[in-house]
Enzyme design. Structure first.
Site, PDB file in Angstrom:
ATOM      1  CG  HIS A  59      28.968 -14.574  -2.005  1.00  0.00           C
ATOM      2  ND1 HIS A  59      27.625 -14.834  -1.955  1.00  0.00           N
ATOM      3  CD2 HIS A  59      29.563 -15.590  -1.324  1.00  0.00           C
ATOM      4  CE1 HIS A  59      27.419 -15.954  -1.278  1.00  0.00           C
ATOM      5  NE2 HIS A  59      28.575 -16.437  -0.901  1.00  0.00           N
TER       6      HIS A  59
ATOM      7  CD  GLU B 223      24.457 -10.686  -1.672  1.00  0.00           C
ATOM      8  OE1 GLU B 223      24.266 -11.914  -1.737  1.00  0.00           O
ATOM      9  OE2 GLU B 223      23.537  -9.847  -1.686  1.00  0.00           O
TER      10      GLU B 223
ATOM     11  CB  THR C  21      20.656 -11.345  -3.312  1.00  0.00           C
ATOM     12  OG1 THR C  21      21.699 -12.169  -2.799  1.00  0.00           O
ATOM     13  CG2 THR C  21      21.233 -10.266  -4.193  1.00  0.00           C
TER      14      THR C  21
HETATM   15  S1  SF4 Z   1      20.691 -16.881  -4.741  1.00  0.00           S
HETATM   16 FE1  SF4 Z   1      20.040 -15.340  -6.240  1.00  0.00          FE
HETATM   17  S2  SF4 Z   1      21.507 -13.659  -5.957  1.00  0.00           S
HETATM   18 FE2  SF4 Z   1      22.425 -15.452  -4.993  1.00  0.00          FE
HETATM   19  S3  SF4 Z   1      23.685 -16.363  -6.600  1.00  0.00           S
HETATM   20 FE3  SF4 Z   1      21.675 -17.373  -6.681  1.00  0.00          FE
HETATM   21  S4  SF4 Z   1      20.545 -16.216  -8.255  1.00  0.00           S
HETATM   22 FE4  SF4 Z   1      22.270 -14.934  -7.602  1.00  0.00          FE
END
Ligand code: SF4
Length: 275
Positions: free
Chosen positions: A73, A125, A161
């Site tokens: 995060h 995050e 994200t």
């Molecule tokens: S969900 Fe996507 S942004 Fe989040 S840790 Fe996994 S790869 Fe990275």
């Protein structure tokens, strides 16, 4: 009994990378602190704690001179600075997709854009990303939140994200009504969406779906909900020993899906337990 595992499923790129980095650091360091749980999976956290991981609630709890792991995060520049002031060694597991969102927040706000951040204000995050914003901003969760914003010259838009692309599109489209200039950076990572689509595909070809993942994992909960909504019988377990054998009986084909924070070793145990 036949078992089909969703594809893709389980650990995403960012968490896989973070765990590998942490394991290597634990081997060479022996003890490493992490601010907040590094992964939403109690069994994997326990395994890492046995290797020397110490989870603390905030940076105040990290003793001077120790090593600290930054989870996928990410952290804000302020937290980074406070750790450096304590002469702490930082092992950075920030996911590159999160890093991109942090950089865009910094860049757009430096270029004078009023920043709209799509996401959950209290998520770690987002807390990390907001630390990079150098001007005015607003965290929003849906397109209707734009109604509370007065007309602005330049708007920059980024996202947590794990948000939905459709929500980002709605916000970008409707922002046209309140700004002369709009810049959108799609900082959404598709890992969670791809895992959800895989469960929908799987549901049509199995007699039941077992979803494996931490009960504290929001993305695992979402996979379970999708499986239930498909009409296929669904079961949620954290570990293989929680399997209900009665639930399995009479089913010829079982599908397995795992949250983005479920490690491979737990998925393998489940596959073996069903066969
Ligand atoms: S969900 Fe996507 S942004 Fe989040 S840790 Fe996994 S790869 Fe990275």
């Amino acid at each position: 009994m036949k078992v089909i595992t969703a594809e893709p499923t389980g650990l995403c790129f960012g968490v896989t990378r973070a765990i590998k980095t942490m394991e290597e650091a634990l081997i060479s360091n022996g003890r490493i602190f992490c601010i907040g749980s590094p992964i939403h999976n109690p069994q994997e956290v326990k395994r890492l704690e046995n290797l020397g991981l110490v989870v603390v609630s905030d940076d105040d709890k990290v003793p001077p001179g120790e090593a600290v792991f930054v989870r996928a995060h990410g952290i804000s520049p302020d937290v980074h600075r406070r750790l450096m002031d304590k002469n702490v060694r930082i092992i950075d597991g920030t996911c590159p997709f999160v890093r991109k969102a942090q950089k865009m927040a910094e860049q757009l706000s430096r270029e004078g854009y009023f920043l709209l951040v799509l996401g959950d204000e209290y998520h770690p995050e987002i807390q990390g990303i907001l630390g990079y914003v150098e001007g005015p901003y607003r965290v929003i969760s849906q397109e209707s939140d734009l109604k509370a914003i007065d007309k602005i010259d330049k708007i920059g838009i980024i996202s947590q994200t794990t948000q939905q692309e459709s929500t980002l599109k709605d916000i970008a489209y409707n922002a046209v009504g309140i700004a002369r200039e709009i810049r959108v950076s799609n900082t959404i990572c598709r890992a969670t969406v791809e895992r959800q689509e895989a469960v929908r595909r799987l549901a049509g070809s199995v007699d039941g779906i077992v979803v494996i993942g931490g009960h504290n994992s929001a993305n695992t909960a979402k996979l379970f909900r999708i499986a239930q909504e498909s009409g296929t019988p669904a079961l949620w377990v954290e570990e293989a020993h929680q399997l209900d054998r009665g639930w399995l009986s009479g089913k010829a084909t079982i599908g397995i899906a795992a949250g983005a924070s479920t490690p491979d070793w737990l998925i393998k145990q489940l596959q073996q337990a069903i066969l």
